[in-house]
Design a protein around this motif. Structure first.
Motif, PDB file in Angstrom:
ATOM      1  N   MET A 166      64.280  25.115   7.035  1.00  0.00           N
ATOM      2  CA  MET A 166      64.591  23.661   7.308  1.00  0.00           C
ATOM      3  C   MET A 166      64.055  23.164   8.720  1.00  0.00           C
ATOM      4  N   ALA A 167      64.401  24.455   9.683  1.00  0.00           N
ATOM      5  CA  ALA A 167      63.746  24.231  11.087  1.00  0.00           C
ATOM      6  C   ALA A 167      62.319  24.029  10.953  1.00  0.00           C
ATOM      7  N   MET A 168      61.614  25.194  10.414  1.00  0.00           N
ATOM      8  CA  MET A 168      60.273  25.304  10.249  1.00  0.00           C
ATOM      9  C   MET A 168      59.454  23.998   9.703  1.00  0.00           C
ATOM     10  N   SER A 169      60.466  23.407   8.944  1.00  0.00           N
ATOM     11  CA  SER A 169      59.704  22.037   8.072  1.00  0.00           C
ATOM     12  C   SER A 169      60.095  20.907   9.093  1.00  0.00           C
ATOM     13  N   ASN A 170      61.071  20.933  10.139  1.00  0.00           N
ATOM     14  CA  ASN A 170      61.157  20.000  11.168  1.00  0.00           C
ATOM     15  C   ASN A 170      60.233  20.279  12.333  1.00  0.00           C
ATOM     16  N   GLY A 171      59.263  21.209  12.368  1.00  0.00           N
ATOM     17  CA  GLY A 171      58.132  21.621  13.226  1.00  0.00           C
ATOM     18  C   GLY A 171      58.261  22.721  14.225  1.00  0.00           C
ATOM     19  N   THR A 172      59.353  23.616  13.947  1.00  0.00           N
ATOM     20  CA  THR A 172      59.519  24.734  14.655  1.00  0.00           C
ATOM     21  C   THR A 172      58.691  25.989  14.197  1.00  0.00           C
ATOM     22  N   SER A 173      58.050  26.598  14.952  1.00  0.00           N
ATOM     23  CA  SER A 173      56.956  27.618  14.843  1.00  0.00           C
ATOM     24  C   SER A 173      57.775  28.682  14.325  1.00  0.00           C
ATOM     25  N   ASN A 174      57.132  29.367  13.413  1.00  0.00           N
ATOM     26  CA  ASN A 174      58.080  30.658  13.021  1.00  0.00           C
ATOM     27  C   ASN A 174      57.702  31.995  13.879  1.00  0.00           C
ATOM     28  N   PHE A 175      56.715  31.672  14.570  1.00  0.00           N
ATOM     29  CA  PHE A 175      56.334  32.788  15.702  1.00  0.00           C
ATOM     30  C   PHE A 175      57.476  32.783  16.780  1.00  0.00           C
ATOM     31  N   ILE A 176      57.833  31.365  17.153  1.00  0.00           N
ATOM     32  CA  ILE A 176      58.500  31.041  18.158  1.00  0.00           C
ATOM     33  C   ILE A 176      60.017  31.322  17.844  1.00  0.00           C
ATOM     34  N   LEU A 177      59.932  31.039  16.635  1.00  0.00           N
ATOM     35  CA  LEU A 177      61.658  31.287  16.241  1.00  0.00           C
ATOM     36  C   LEU A 177      61.924  32.812  16.085  1.00  0.00           C
ATOM     37  N   SER A 178      60.816  33.497  15.986  1.00  0.00           N
ATOM     38  CA  SER A 178      61.022  35.113  15.765  1.00  0.00           C
ATOM     39  C   SER A 178      61.452  35.569  17.186  1.00  0.00           C
ATOM     40  N   VAL A 179      60.654  35.148  18.202  1.00  0.00           N
ATOM     41  CA  VAL A 179      60.684  35.510  19.614  1.00  0.00           C
ATOM     42  C   VAL A 179      61.830  35.241  20.175  1.00  0.00           C
ATOM     43  N   TYR A 180      62.337  33.843  20.189  1.00  0.00           N
ATOM     44  CA  TYR A 180      63.713  33.575  20.738  1.00  0.00           C
ATOM     45  C   TYR A 180      64.752  34.169  19.921  1.00  0.00           C
ATOM     46  N   CYS A 182      65.664  45.486  19.293  1.00  0.00           N
ATOM     47  CA  CYS A 182      65.410  44.187  19.434  1.00  0.00           C
ATOM     48  C   CYS A 182      64.685  43.844  20.759  1.00  0.00           C
ATOM     49  N   LEU A 183      64.917  44.679  21.716  1.00  0.00           N
ATOM     50  CA  LEU A 183      63.987  44.537  23.041  1.00  0.00           C
ATOM     51  C   LEU A 183      62.648  44.577  22.445  1.00  0.00           C
ATOM     52  N   PHE A 184      62.450  45.857  21.897  1.00  0.00           N
ATOM     53  CA  PHE A 184      60.927  46.051  21.553  1.00  0.00           C
ATOM     54  C   PHE A 184      60.452  44.838  20.285  1.00  0.00           C
ATOM     55  N   VAL A 185      61.220  44.459  19.623  1.00  0.00           N
ATOM     56  CA  VAL A 185      60.696  43.155  18.780  1.00  0.00           C
ATOM     57  C   VAL A 185      60.488  42.115  19.297  1.00  0.00           C
ATOM     58  N   THR A 186      61.313  41.739  20.353  1.00  0.00           N
ATOM     59  CA  THR A 186      61.229  40.747  21.464  1.00  0.00           C
ATOM     60  C   THR A 186      59.586  40.743  22.177  1.00  0.00           C
ATOM     61  N   THR A 187      59.393  41.743  22.539  1.00  0.00           N
ATOM     62  CA  THR A 187      58.046  42.189  23.241  1.00  0.00           C
ATOM     63  C   THR A 187      57.061  41.831  22.198  1.00  0.00           C
ATOM     64  N   GLN A 188      57.159  42.705  21.269  1.00  0.00           N
ATOM     65  CA  GLN A 188      55.762  42.611  20.071  1.00  0.00           C
ATOM     66  C   GLN A 188      55.695  41.253  19.471  1.00  0.00           C
ATOM     67  N   SER A 189      56.707  40.613  19.194  1.00  0.00           N
ATOM     68  CA  SER A 189      56.575  39.169  18.721  1.00  0.00           C
ATOM     69  C   SER A 189      56.231  38.164  19.620  1.00  0.00           C
ATOM     70  N   THR A 190      56.631  38.481  20.954  1.00  0.00           N
ATOM     71  CA  THR A 190      56.052  37.481  21.938  1.00  0.00           C
ATOM     72  C   THR A 190      54.577  37.603  22.216  1.00  0.00           C
ATOM     73  N   ILE A 191      53.957  39.043  22.109  1.00  0.00           N
ATOM     74  CA  ILE A 191      52.536  39.165  22.026  1.00  0.00           C
ATOM     75  C   ILE A 191      51.788  38.388  20.983  1.00  0.00           C
ATOM     76  N   VAL A 192      52.321  38.329  19.615  1.00  0.00           N
ATOM     77  CA  VAL A 192      52.033  37.667  18.521  1.00  0.00           C
ATOM     78  C   VAL A 192      51.849  36.381  18.862  1.00  0.00           C
ATOM     79  N   ALA A 193      52.991  36.068  19.243  1.00  0.00           N
ATOM     80  CA  ALA A 193      53.102  34.198  19.333  1.00  0.00           C
ATOM     81  C   ALA A 193      51.946  33.939  20.633  1.00  0.00           C
ATOM     82  N   LEU A 194      51.880  34.640  21.390  1.00  0.00           N
ATOM     83  CA  LEU A 194      50.740  34.044  22.244  1.00  0.00           C
ATOM     84  C   LEU A 194      49.687  34.030  21.822  1.00  0.00           C
ATOM     85  N   ILE A 195      49.197  34.928  20.920  1.00  0.00           N
ATOM     86  CA  ILE A 195      47.842  35.011  20.185  1.00  0.00           C
ATOM     87  C   ILE A 195      47.995  33.836  19.366  1.00  0.00           C
ATOM     88  N   ALA A 196      48.946  33.769  18.446  1.00  0.00           N
ATOM     89  CA  ALA A 196      48.864  32.868  17.330  1.00  0.00           C
ATOM     90  C   ALA A 196      48.883  31.275  17.660  1.00  0.00           C
TER      91      ALA A 196
END
Length: 351
Positions: free
Chosen positions: A32-46, A218-232
């Motif tokens: 529902m959130a992604m259908s309303n415009g929320t990025s799946n990459f940003i959702l993972s980071v936050y 979770c700290l490592f996942v946040t770091t990794q997903s942030t890198i992916v989100a910055l690229i994507a």
């Protein structure tokens, strides 16, 4: 004492029911959130960042008295664990975005099969063609993969299609959905989840502090997903949660789906092993279908039903094999105890 023993043995079961319920609900909310415009990459980071803020103080407070030394080797293992988790997280969100929460929960049935294959490779499970339990688990794995292929590659006619009359269904059903791409991404997420269970089990054997492991993870996942989100995500405005649904999805994912569910899974893994935990994934189908079809007007396709039935057959074949194996192990233990009890008097007599 019998009642207490029964309650204690049923705790992993109840814990996994709560864990898969959290996962199924998160898939619906995230879609529902992604259908309303929320990025799946940003959702993972936050969501992972929020979980990190919660778990770090709780973890070190919870394990303040009995905390094993945290070595470089363990940190490297947790980093590998986070890599699988990040891939599963992003793959799951992207897969649901391109398909539906129902497909996401159906392909979770691949997790027990993948887990069983990996457990054999890493010698956490035995395998012999002479044992009916091993044959059942192997056939169940193959059947599950066939069912997943049907769900992914064949949609068929709509069985329940409220989208024709209800405008709100546009949030969950779009003509631009790429069902096959979504299925492939979700299958990758399922394999990553299975790999996560195997790695997590190996870590817990040498570092039995579940909450600290999940906090660092979770700290490592946040770091990794942030890198992916910055690229994507090239558009910086994507980092701003514009809709209320996006904020709610982050809060739910961070607090319930990651903090609570991952700790509960880790707790159950340390007591039951990876195959037991993975066998609860099919329960998410029922929860997701009920929520998606009744409350969110999601389209239910014939291919999804057929594939889900085949997946469940494969799932129960694995369960039957696991139950038979457990029964055989108990019988072997009992016979060993009895043989030792018969040997003791003979030794005593000779003395």
């Amino acid at each position: 004492m019998g009642l207490f023993s029964w309650m204690e043995s049923s705790l992993p079961f109840m814990g996994m029911v709560l864990a898969v319920t959290s996962l199924a609900t998160n898939m619906i909310i995230s879609k529902m959130a992604m259908s309303n415009g929320t990025s799946n990459f940003i959702l993972s980071v936050y969501s992972n960042a929020l979980a990190t803020l919660i778990l770090f103080p709780c973890g070190f407070l919870f394990h303040r008295s009995k905390r094993p030394p945290l070595t470089f080797s363990i940190i490297c293992r947790i980093f590998l664990l986070a890599s699988f988790g990040c891939l599963a997280d992003i793959g799951s969100y992207a897969g649901i975005k391109n398909s539906s929460p129902t497909l996401g929960t159906e392909l979770l049935n691949l997790v027990p099969g993948f887990t069983y294959i990996l457990a054999i490779i890493f010698r956490m499970e035995g395998f012999s063609l002479k044992r009916s339990s091993d044959l059942s688990k192997s056939l169940g794995t193959i059947i599950s993969i066939c069912g997943a292929s049907i769900v992914t590659l064949y949609k068929g006619p709509a069985i329940i299609n409220k989208a024709l009359t209800l405008n709100s269904s546009e949030l969950l059903s779009s003509s631009q959905q790429n069902w096959v791409l979504g299925g492939i991404l979700l299958a990758i997420a399922a394999f990553s989840t299975a790999s996560w269970s195997i790695v997590q089990t190996s870590i817990l054997k040498i570092y039995p502090a579940e909450m600290i492991i999940v906090a660092i993870y979770c700290l490592f996942v946040t770091t990794q997903s942030t890198i992916v989100a910055l690229i994507a995500e090239k558009d910086l405005t994507a980092w701003k949660l514009q809709a209320e649904m996006g904020l709610f999805a982050v809060l739910y994912a961070g607090i319930v789906n990651i903090t609570f569910r991952l700790y509960m899974m880790s707790w159950c893994l340390s007591r039951t092993g990876p195959l037991f935990v993975s066998l609860f994934n099919p329960l998410t189908i029922v929860i997701s279908v009920v929520i998606g079809v009744i409350f969110l007007h999601e389209v239910l396709y014939f291919g999804s039903v057929v594939g889900a039935v085949i997946l469940v057959i494969g799932f129960y074949a694995v369960i039957w094999g696991k139950a038979k194996e457990s029964k055989m192990n108990k019988s072997t233990e009992v016979s060993n105890v009895e043989s030792r009890s018969h040997e003791v008097p003979l030794l005593q007599d000779s003395v």
